[in-house]
Design a protein around this motif. Structure first.
Motif, PDB file in Angstrom:
ATOM      1  N   LEU A 161      40.835   1.617   8.421  1.00  0.00           N
ATOM      2  CA  LEU A 161      41.647   1.047   7.061  1.00  0.00           C
ATOM      3  C   LEU A 161      40.873   1.359   5.685  1.00  0.00           C
ATOM      4  O   LEU A 161      41.441   1.457   4.880  1.00  0.00           O
ATOM      5  N   LEU A 162      39.622   0.668   5.969  1.00  0.00           N
ATOM      6  CA  LEU A 162      38.521   0.584   4.995  1.00  0.00           C
ATOM      7  C   LEU A 162      38.226   2.009   4.170  1.00  0.00           C
ATOM      8  O   LEU A 162      38.345   2.084   2.915  1.00  0.00           O
ATOM      9  N   VAL A 163      37.945   2.993   5.187  1.00  0.00           N
ATOM     10  CA  VAL A 163      37.387   4.315   4.559  1.00  0.00           C
ATOM     11  C   VAL A 163      38.761   4.767   3.739  1.00  0.00           C
ATOM     12  O   VAL A 163      38.815   5.516   2.742  1.00  0.00           O
ATOM     13  N   THR A 164      40.152   4.565   4.411  1.00  0.00           N
ATOM     14  CA  THR A 164      41.296   5.369   3.935  1.00  0.00           C
ATOM     15  C   THR A 164      41.449   4.637   2.492  1.00  0.00           C
ATOM     16  O   THR A 164      41.937   5.366   1.511  1.00  0.00           O
ATOM     17  N   LEU A 165      41.306   3.220   2.263  1.00  0.00           N
ATOM     18  CA  LEU A 165      41.470   2.550   1.088  1.00  0.00           C
ATOM     19  C   LEU A 165      40.626   3.120   0.252  1.00  0.00           C
ATOM     20  O   LEU A 165      41.001   3.245  -1.039  1.00  0.00           O
ATOM     21  N   VAL A 166      39.270   3.056   0.620  1.00  0.00           N
ATOM     22  CA  VAL A 166      38.228   3.552  -0.311  1.00  0.00           C
ATOM     23  C   VAL A 166      38.518   4.789  -1.086  1.00  0.00           C
ATOM     24  O   VAL A 166      38.282   5.075  -2.172  1.00  0.00           O
ATOM     25  N   TRP A 167      38.950   5.611  -0.085  1.00  0.00           N
ATOM     26  CA  TRP A 167      39.072   7.194  -0.787  1.00  0.00           C
ATOM     27  C   TRP A 167      40.500   7.282  -1.219  1.00  0.00           C
ATOM     28  O   TRP A 167      40.704   8.473  -1.961  1.00  0.00           O
ATOM     29  N   THR A 168      41.227   6.232  -1.384  1.00  0.00           N
ATOM     30  CA  THR A 168      42.542   6.522  -2.100  1.00  0.00           C
ATOM     31  C   THR A 168      42.573   5.655  -3.294  1.00  0.00           C
ATOM     32  O   THR A 168      43.184   5.834  -4.337  1.00  0.00           O
ATOM     33  N   VAL A 169      41.834   4.282  -3.237  1.00  0.00           N
ATOM     34  CA  VAL A 169      41.781   3.368  -4.463  1.00  0.00           C
ATOM     35  C   VAL A 169      40.669   3.871  -5.377  1.00  0.00           C
ATOM     36  O   VAL A 169      41.065   4.019  -6.635  1.00  0.00           O
ATOM     37  N   LEU A 170      39.607   4.303  -4.988  1.00  0.00           N
ATOM     38  CA  LEU A 170      38.569   4.593  -6.082  1.00  0.00           C
ATOM     39  C   LEU A 170      38.793   5.809  -6.942  1.00  0.00           C
ATOM     40  O   LEU A 170      38.639   5.754  -8.023  1.00  0.00           O
ATOM     41  N   PRO A 171      39.552   6.729  -6.421  1.00  0.00           N
ATOM     42  CA  PRO A 171      39.942   7.761  -7.247  1.00  0.00           C
ATOM     43  C   PRO A 171      40.850   7.220  -8.167  1.00  0.00           C
ATOM     44  O   PRO A 171      40.924   7.846  -9.400  1.00  0.00           O
ATOM     45  N   ALA A 172      41.931   6.190  -8.081  1.00  0.00           N
ATOM     46  CA  ALA A 172      42.627   5.422  -9.131  1.00  0.00           C
ATOM     47  C   ALA A 172      41.957   5.095 -10.029  1.00  0.00           C
ATOM     48  O   ALA A 172      42.305   5.219 -11.513  1.00  0.00           O
ATOM     49  N   PHE A 173      40.568   4.345  -9.955  1.00  0.00           N
ATOM     50  CA  PHE A 173      39.842   3.732 -10.899  1.00  0.00           C
ATOM     51  C   PHE A 173      38.992   4.838 -11.589  1.00  0.00           C
ATOM     52  O   PHE A 173      38.826   4.782 -12.684  1.00  0.00           O
ATOM     53  N   ALA A 174      38.727   5.922 -10.756  1.00  0.00           N
ATOM     54  CA  ALA A 174      38.180   6.946 -11.499  1.00  0.00           C
ATOM     55  C   ALA A 174      38.760   7.714 -12.449  1.00  0.00           C
ATOM     56  O   ALA A 174      38.138   8.465 -13.477  1.00  0.00           O
ATOM     57  N   THR A 175      40.382   7.615 -12.317  1.00  0.00           N
ATOM     58  CA  THR A 175      41.157   8.110 -13.489  1.00  0.00           C
ATOM     59  C   THR A 175      40.748   7.712 -14.831  1.00  0.00           C
ATOM     60  O   THR A 175      41.188   8.311 -15.888  1.00  0.00           O
ATOM     61  N   LEU A 176      40.285   6.320 -14.970  1.00  0.00           N
ATOM     62  CA  LEU A 176      40.679   5.541 -16.296  1.00  0.00           C
ATOM     63  C   LEU A 176      39.943   6.459 -17.448  1.00  0.00           C
ATOM     64  O   LEU A 176      40.554   6.408 -18.457  1.00  0.00           O
ATOM     65  N   PRO A 177      38.497   6.823 -17.218  1.00  0.00           N
ATOM     66  CA  PRO A 177      38.054   7.748 -18.336  1.00  0.00           C
ATOM     67  C   PRO A 177      38.805   8.854 -18.721  1.00  0.00           C
ATOM     68  O   PRO A 177      38.990   9.108 -19.897  1.00  0.00           O
ATOM     69  N   LEU A 178      39.419   9.694 -18.009  1.00  0.00           N
ATOM     70  CA  LEU A 178      40.210  10.648 -18.232  1.00  0.00           C
ATOM     71  C   LEU A 178      41.426  10.401 -18.845  1.00  0.00           C
ATOM     72  O   LEU A 178      41.915  11.156 -19.773  1.00  0.00           O
TER      73      LEU A 178
END
Length: 489
Positions: A76-93
Motif C-alpha cells: 500500500l505504501l509504495v503504491t501511494l508513494v508512486w501515485t501521490v508524489l507525481p500529484a505534488f510534482a505537477t505543481l511547478p508545471l
C-alpha cells in the motif's frame, strides 16, 4: 475501525514523512531558478510550501496510528508513494506552463518518477532551466527509487522500512540483501548511485556539455530515464563523444547495483563474470549491437559501416536498457529494427538496476524451466532442478515468475485493447503500452522518437499512466491492492 482504516492510517502517517522529504527535493530546482533568475522562482516557493504543508498535515492527523509496518503495508505504501508524489510534482508545471492541464502535468511527473521518459511536452528548449531541472531530478529520484532513500531514514523515525523495501525493489528474489540491515543496504545502494551519478556528470562535462546540461543528462542517464531538455532528444548534440559517454553509463546502470557494490568492496571485476544474469545482460547487448549494425548496413539505411555502427550501438543500448534516448529517428528504419529493440527491452536489464521490463533473471529462469519441462517429457522420472549459475531455484520462485509473466502478458493485451478502443492505430497503441509498461519512453508511429505522447487523448494518456505505474512497481505491488483478500483482516 474497519479493515481499510486499520491498514491505511499507519501507512498514511509514513506517507506524510515521504511527502515532506519530497518537498525538500524541490529546493534543487528552486536554487537553479534563484541563481539563473528564471521566471519559475515564485512557483517553486508555492510548490515547496504546499507539498511540505500537506505532508506535515498527514503526519499530524495520523500520528496516533503510528506503528511498525506489516508485510501488506509495504504494498500500500509504495503504491501511494508512486501515485501521490507525481500529484505534488505537477505543481511547478501547473503553476508555470501556460495552458498546462492536470492530465498532461501528471503524465509528465509519472513519466519522470517511473523513469519512463515518455514526455507529453513540446517546446522543451524554451522552458525555464529550473523546470527542465525538475523534470530530470524526478527521474534521478525515481531511478533508485525514492523509497530506497526513505527506507534508510525510516528507522530514525521509529518505523521499520523492510516491507517497503521488499515491495519496491525489482526482481524475483526479494529477500536478497547486501548487508544484515535493510537500512544499511539502502544506504549502500545510494552510495553506489551517487558515485555513478558524479562520474557521469563529470564525463558529460568533459565531453563538451555545460554544467546544467551535464547535470540534467546525468539524472536521466543513470536513472535510465531518457528525459532531455531538448525536443530533438540526443540528436541535439550530434556528438560521437557524448554518445559514447551515454552508452557507457547506460550500460553500467543496466547492471544490478548489487554487483557494483560487491565489485567495489572486493576490488575485483570477477563478480560480474561470476554472475549469470550479468553475463547474459552483457552478451545480449553486444550481440544486439553487432547484429543491428550489420542489419542497417546491409539494408542500405546508412551507406558506410561507421555510421551504421555508431547509430546501432547508441540506439540499441538506449532502447534495450529502457533509457529511451534517440540519436536518430529510428522509426524510419525498416520496421524489423525498432520492433526488435522494443522486444529486447522487455527483458534485458538486470534485476536491481534502474532499468525497466521483466528483467533478465526472470528470462533465464523461464528458459531453464522450459528446458526442464522438455527433459521431463523425454525422461519423466528424472530429477532435474532449475539452476541459475550455481543457485538452485525453488519451485515457489519459478511459480512466482510464471505468474508474473501471465500478468505481464495480460496487462499488455488488455491495455492495448483499451487504446485500440479509443481509436488509435494498432502500431501506436501496442508500442505505447509496451514502451510504458517497460518504462522505455518512445514507442513507434504516433508515439515514436520523432514525436511525443502529447497528441494522445486524455483517456489514452491515463491508460499509459497506469501502464507506467504497474510497470515500475512490477505489477503485483499495485494489482494486489485490488484483491478482496488484501483488505481482509
Amino acid at each position: 475501525m474497519n479493515a481499510f482504516t486499520r491498514s491505511a492510517l499507519p501507512v498514511i502517517n509514513v506517507l506524510g514523512y515521504v511527502v515532506m522529504i519530497f518537498a525538500a527535493t524541490m529546493v534543487v530546482p528552486l536554487m537553479f531558478a534563484l541563481v539563473g533568475g528564471d521566471k519559475a522562482l515564485r512557483d517553486y516557493d508555492i510548490a515547496v510550501l504546499v507539498t511540505a504543508g500537506s505532508g506535515l498535515m498527514l503526519v499530524l492527523l495520523t500520528r496516533r496510528y503510528r506503528r511498525e509496518l506489516q508485510p501488506r503495508d509495504g504494498f500500500l505504501l509504495v503504491t501511494l508513494v508512486w501515485t501521490v508524489l507525481p500529484a505534488f510534482a505537477t505543481l511547478p508545471l501547473l503553476l508555470h506552463v501556460p495552458g498546462m492541464t492536470f492530465t498532461h502535468a501528471y503524465f509528465e511527473a509519472m513519466a519522470g518518477l517511473t523513469t519512463t521518459g515518455a514526455t507529453a511536452l513540446s517546446g522543451l528548449d524554451e522552458l525555464p532551466l529550473s523546470i527542465n531541472v525538475w523534470r530530470h531530478l524526478l527521474q534521478w529520484l525515481g531511478g533508485m527509487g525514492i523509497l530506497v532513500l526513505v527506507v534508510a531514514i525510516l528507522p530514525l523515525l521509529g518505523v521499520g522500512g523492510a516491507q517497503a523495501f521488499k515491495a519496491e525493489t525489482a526482481g524475483p528474489f526479494k529477500e536478497s540483501r547486501l548487508t544484515p540491515r535493510i537500512a544499511d543496504t539502502a544506504k549502500a545502494l545510494y552510495l553506489i548511485y551517487f558515485a555513478l551519478s558524479l562520474a557521469c556528470m563529470l564525463a558529460y562535462r568533459w565531453g563538451g556539455m555545460g554544467w546544467a546540461d551535464a547535470f540534467m543528462y546525468m539524472c536521466s542517464t543513470v536513472s535510465i530515464g531518457g528525459f532531455t531538455p531538448h525536443d530533438a532528444s540526443f540528436r541535439y548534440w550530434n556528438s560521437p563523444t557524448l554518445e559514447g559517454v551515454a552508452v557507457v553509463f547506460m550500460v553500467l546502470s543496466g547492471f544490478n547495483f548489487s554487483m557494483h557494490f560487491l565489485a567495489w568492496r572486493r576490488r575485483s571485476l570477477s563478480v560480474y563474470v561470476a554472475d549469470p544474469e550479468s553475463r547474459a545482460y552483457a552478451f545480449t547487448l553486444v550481440a544486439a549491437c553487432l547484429f543491428m549494425a550489420a542489419f542497417l548496413y546491409a539494408s542500405g539505411v546508412y551507406a558506410d559501416w561507421g555510421n551504421s555502427f555508431r547509430h546501432a550501438i547508441f540506439n540499441v543500448v538506449s532502447i534495450v536498457t529502457t533509457t529511451g534516448y534517440a540519436s536518430v529517428d529510428y522509426d524510419q528504419w525498416p520496421i524489423f529494427a525498432p520492433v526488435l529493440m522494443l522486444f529486447l527491452a522487455g527483458f534485458t536489464s538486470c534485476a536491481g538496476s534502474t532499468g525497466g521490463g521483466i528483467k533478465m533473471i526472470r528470462g533465464l529462469i523461464l528458459l531453464k524451466q522450459a528446458r526442464r519441462e522438455m527433459t521431463r517429457i523425454m525422461h519423466p522420472r528424472s530429477i532435474n532442478p532449475v539452476v541459475v549459475g550455481s543457485r538452485p531455484i525453488e519451485n515457489n520462485v519459478i511459480f512466482a515468475v510464471l505468474a508474473f509473466m501471465l500478468m505481464y502478458g495480460a496487462a499488455i493485451t488488455w491495455l492495448t485493447f483499451l487504446m485500440l478502443l479509443s481509436g488509435l492505430d494498432v502500431v501506436t497503441a501496442f508500442t505505447a503500452i509496451v514502451a510504458c509498461i517497460n518504462n522505455i519512453g518512445p514507442g513507434l508511429h504516433g508515439v515514436g522518437p520523432g514525436t511525443n505522447y502529447g497528441g494522445l487523448a486524455v483517456f489514452e494518456q491515463w491508460v499509459c499512466i497506469f501502464a507506467m505505474l504497474i510497470g515500475r512497481l512490477e505489477l503485483f505491488s499495485v494489482l494486489v491492492l485490488f484483491t478482496p483478500a488484501f483488505w481482509r483482516r
